[in-house]
Design a protein around this motif. Structure first.
Motif, PDB file in Angstrom:
ATOM      1  N   MET A 134       0.827  -1.201   0.000  1.00 40.99           N
ATOM      2  CA  MET A 134       0.000   0.000   0.000  1.00 40.99           C
ATOM      3  C   MET A 134       0.864   1.256   0.000  1.00 40.99           C
ATOM      4  N   MET A 135       1.990   1.227   0.715  1.00 40.77           N
ATOM      5  CA  MET A 135       2.917   2.359   0.674  1.00 40.77           C
ATOM      6  C   MET A 135       3.432   2.570  -0.742  1.00 40.77           C
ATOM      7  N   ILE A 136       3.829   1.486  -1.383  1.00 38.13           N
ATOM      8  CA  ILE A 136       4.349   1.581  -2.746  1.00 38.13           C
ATOM      9  C   ILE A 136       3.277   2.105  -3.693  1.00 38.13           C
ATOM     10  N   GLN A 137       2.064   1.609  -3.537  1.00 39.75           N
ATOM     11  CA  GLN A 137       0.972   2.063  -4.375  1.00 39.75           C
ATOM     12  C   GLN A 137       0.715   3.562  -4.184  1.00 39.75           C
ATOM     13  N   ALA A 138       0.763   4.032  -2.948  1.00 38.33           N
ATOM     14  CA  ALA A 138       0.540   5.452  -2.672  1.00 38.33           C
ATOM     15  C   ALA A 138       1.609   6.318  -3.328  1.00 38.33           C
ATOM     16  N   VAL A 139       2.848   5.863  -3.281  1.00 35.74           N
ATOM     17  CA  VAL A 139       3.939   6.611  -3.914  1.00 35.74           C
ATOM     18  C   VAL A 139       3.736   6.658  -5.423  1.00 35.74           C
ATOM     19  N   ARG A 140       3.252   5.570  -6.009  1.00 37.31           N
ATOM     20  CA  ARG A 140       3.057   5.513  -7.463  1.00 37.31           C
ATOM     21  C   ARG A 140       1.962   6.455  -7.936  1.00 37.31           C
ATOM     22  N   GLN A 141       1.131   6.922  -7.036  1.00 35.80           N
ATOM     23  CA  GLN A 141       0.110   7.891  -7.416  1.00 35.80           C
ATOM     24  C   GLN A 141       0.705   9.283  -7.593  1.00 35.80           C
ATOM     25  N   GLN A 142       1.913   9.478  -7.039  1.00 38.54           N
ATOM     26  CA  GLN A 142       2.580  10.780  -7.119  1.00 38.54           C
ATOM     27  C   GLN A 142       3.823  10.753  -8.007  1.00 38.54           C
ATOM     28  N   HIS A 143       4.315   9.568  -8.316  1.00 36.82           N
ATOM     29  CA  HIS A 143       5.549   9.413  -9.089  1.00 36.82           C
ATOM     30  C   HIS A 143       5.341   8.362 -10.176  1.00 36.82           C
ATOM     31  N   PRO A 144       6.182   8.372 -11.213  1.00 34.32           N
ATOM     32  CA  PRO A 144       6.038   7.371 -12.275  1.00 34.32           C
ATOM     33  C   PRO A 144       6.101   5.942 -11.757  1.00 34.32           C
ATOM     34  N   SER A 145       6.917   5.724 -10.735  1.00 37.45           N
ATOM     35  CA  SER A 145       7.036   4.401 -10.121  1.00 37.45           C
ATOM     36  C   SER A 145       7.707   4.565  -8.770  1.00 37.45           C
ATOM     37  N   PHE A 146       7.588   3.548  -7.944  1.00 38.04           N
ATOM     38  CA  PHE A 146       8.291   3.583  -6.655  1.00 38.04           C
ATOM     39  C   PHE A 146       9.798   3.537  -6.904  1.00 38.04           C
ATOM     40  N   ALA A 147      10.208   2.795  -7.926  1.00 36.39           N
ATOM     41  CA  ALA A 147      11.629   2.713  -8.264  1.00 36.39           C
ATOM     42  C   ALA A 147      12.181   4.087  -8.640  1.00 36.39           C
ATOM     43  N   LYS A 148      11.411   4.857  -9.389  1.00 35.24           N
ATOM     44  CA  LYS A 148      11.829   6.204  -9.776  1.00 35.24           C
ATOM     45  C   LYS A 148      11.934   7.100  -8.541  1.00 35.24           C
ATOM     46  N   PHE A 149      10.988   6.954  -7.641  1.00 35.81           N
ATOM     47  CA  PHE A 149      10.990   7.698  -6.381  1.00 35.81           C
ATOM     48  C   PHE A 149      12.273   7.428  -5.605  1.00 35.81           C
ATOM     49  N   VAL A 150      12.654   6.177  -5.493  1.00 34.84           N
ATOM     50  CA  VAL A 150      13.872   5.807  -4.764  1.00 34.84           C
ATOM     51  C   VAL A 150      15.112   6.265  -5.515  1.00 34.84           C
ATOM     52  N   ALA A 151      15.124   6.075  -6.825  1.00 35.59           N
ATOM     53  CA  ALA A 151      16.282   6.445  -7.638  1.00 35.59           C
ATOM     54  C   ALA A 151      16.586   7.934  -7.540  1.00 35.59           C
ATOM     55  N   ASP A 152      15.535   8.742  -7.471  1.00 36.89           N
ATOM     56  CA  ASP A 152      15.705  10.198  -7.459  1.00 36.89           C
ATOM     57  C   ASP A 152      16.038  10.759  -6.076  1.00 36.89           C
ATOM     58  N   TRP A 153      15.912   9.938  -5.038  1.00 33.77           N
ATOM     59  CA  TRP A 153      16.151  10.459  -3.691  1.00 33.77           C
ATOM     60  C   TRP A 153      17.635  10.797  -3.541  1.00 33.77           C
ATOM     61  N   PRO A 154      17.971  12.022  -3.108  1.00 26.29           N
ATOM     62  CA  PRO A 154      19.378  12.443  -3.047  1.00 26.29           C
ATOM     63  C   PRO A 154      20.174  11.736  -1.949  1.00 26.29           C
ATOM     64  N   GLY A 155      21.382  11.368  -2.307  1.00 25.37           N
ATOM     65  CA  GLY A 155      22.241  10.668  -1.353  1.00 25.37           C
ATOM     66  C   GLY A 155      22.632  11.507  -0.162  1.00 25.37           C
ATOM     67  N   HIS A 156      22.669  12.842  -0.333  1.00 23.77           N
ATOM     68  CA  HIS A 156      23.078  13.684   0.799  1.00 23.77           C
ATOM     69  C   HIS A 156      22.023  13.718   1.899  1.00 23.77           C
ATOM     70  N   ASP A 157      20.866  13.103   1.637  1.00 19.75           N
ATOM     71  CA  ASP A 157      19.814  12.980   2.658  1.00 19.75           C
ATOM     72  C   ASP A 157      19.261  11.557   2.653  1.00 19.75           C
ATOM     73  N   ILE A 158      20.153  10.575   2.606  1.00 19.32           N
ATOM     74  CA  ILE A 158      19.670   9.194   2.568  1.00 19.32           C
ATOM     75  C   ILE A 158      18.926   8.844   3.851  1.00 19.32           C
ATOM     76  N   ILE A 159      19.262   9.501   4.959  1.00 17.31           N
ATOM     77  CA  ILE A 159      18.539   9.231   6.204  1.00 17.31           C
ATOM     78  C   ILE A 159      17.091   9.704   6.088  1.00 17.31           C
ATOM     79  N   GLY A 160      16.837  10.636   5.173  1.00 16.44           N
ATOM     80  CA  GLY A 160      15.466  11.067   4.930  1.00 16.44           C
ATOM     81  C   GLY A 160      14.647   9.970   4.281  1.00 16.44           C
ATOM     82  N   LEU A 161      15.283   9.196   3.395  1.00 16.11           N
ATOM     83  CA  LEU A 161      14.605   8.057   2.774  1.00 16.11           C
ATOM     84  C   LEU A 161      14.373   6.962   3.812  1.00 16.11           C
ATOM     85  N   TRP A 162      15.350   6.743   4.672  1.00 14.75           N
ATOM     86  CA  TRP A 162      15.152   5.796   5.773  1.00 14.75           C
ATOM     87  C   TRP A 162      13.926   6.186   6.598  1.00 14.75           C
ATOM     88  N   ALA A 163      13.854   7.489   6.913  1.00 18.92           N
ATOM     89  CA  ALA A 163      12.746   7.985   7.753  1.00 18.92           C
ATOM     90  C   ALA A 163      11.407   7.804   7.044  1.00 18.92           C
TER      91      ALA A 163
END
Length: 232
Positions: free
Chosen positions: A114-143
């Motif tokens: 359901m989390m992945i599905q929710a992200v896909r409503q705002q982004h082309p894919s969950f994979a794209k969402f993760v790929a675009d997340w900046p490394g200088h804030d990787i702890i933000g992706l963890w959060a």
């Protein structure tokens, strides 16, 4: 950050402990490029999240051995199918002896779908969402994974991201020990203050070396502690 060693010092010490730069390089792994991460199916993200949730606090080999059955029982982790599973179906699948029968962990499969599905409503894919997340804030992706996912806090989310090729450091025992000994962090390594300090340190080391977070994480791990052969 006065107590942080330079990347060159860390690299030299890790190289000495591992028998030279060439042998150190053989032990290290690199993340995938953002473009390659974008090409990963969202079902593989759900699969890896599930694998790491079940491996947490359990014998990893058992999960790996049973993994083909996990794929079969949960529709190869197809997001659209998993999110439609009713509670009764989840309960029944949690009793399947071909997988690890833990209902609380089985429930996370639908929740993370359901989390992945929710992200896909705002982004082309969950994979794209993760790929675009900046490394200088990787702890933000963890959060984000911890807040919006199920049982993806601690090191679970980070290990899943690493397995999928996303550039991330890992709070291994050696890495945490290094930052503690250098008085860069104190107390819990997962407190907001500690995570910010560690992220800042990795950002600084990245600027010095242009190495990935993953490589820097491994180099720190190899430069300290009792390990002299095995990777983090």
């Amino acid at each position: 950050m006065a107590n942080l060693e330079t990347f060159e010092h860390l690299f030299q010490r890790a190289s000495e402990r591992k028998g030279g730069p060439e042998k150190l390089a053989q032990l290290m792994s690199k993340p995938l490029s953002p473009k390659k991460i974008e090409s990963i199916g969202d079902d593989r993200f759900l699969a890896e999240f599930t694998k790491k949730v079940f491996q947490s606090g359990f014998v990893w080999r058992v999960v790996v051995d049973k993994w083909p059955d996990f794929e079969r029982v949960f529709f190869n982790f197809e997001i659209d199918k998993v999110v439609l599973m009713p509670d009764e179906m989840l309960e029944k699948k949690a009793q399947d002896s071909s997988i690890i029968r833990n209902y609380n962990k089985v429930k996370t499969i639908r929740e993370n779908a359901m989390m992945i599905q929710a992200v896909r409503q705002q982004h082309p894919s969950f994979a794209k969402f993760v790929a675009d997340w900046p490394g200088h804030d990787i702890i933000g992706l963890w959060a984000y994974l911890k807040k919006h996912g199920a049982r993806l806090g601690g090191n679970t989310g980070a290990y899943a991201l690493r397995a999928l090729g996303k550039d991330t450091f890992i709070l291994s025992q050696d890495v945490v020990g290094y930052f503690t000994q250098r008085n860069i962090i104190s107390g819990s390594a997962t407190s907001k203050r500690s995570l910010n300090a560690i992220q800042d340190a990795f950002n600084q080391l990245h600027q010095q070396s242009n190495r990935s977070l993953q490589e820097i994480s491994q180099i720190i791990s190899y430069s300290v502690g009792d390990n002299h052969i095995q990777a983090e």
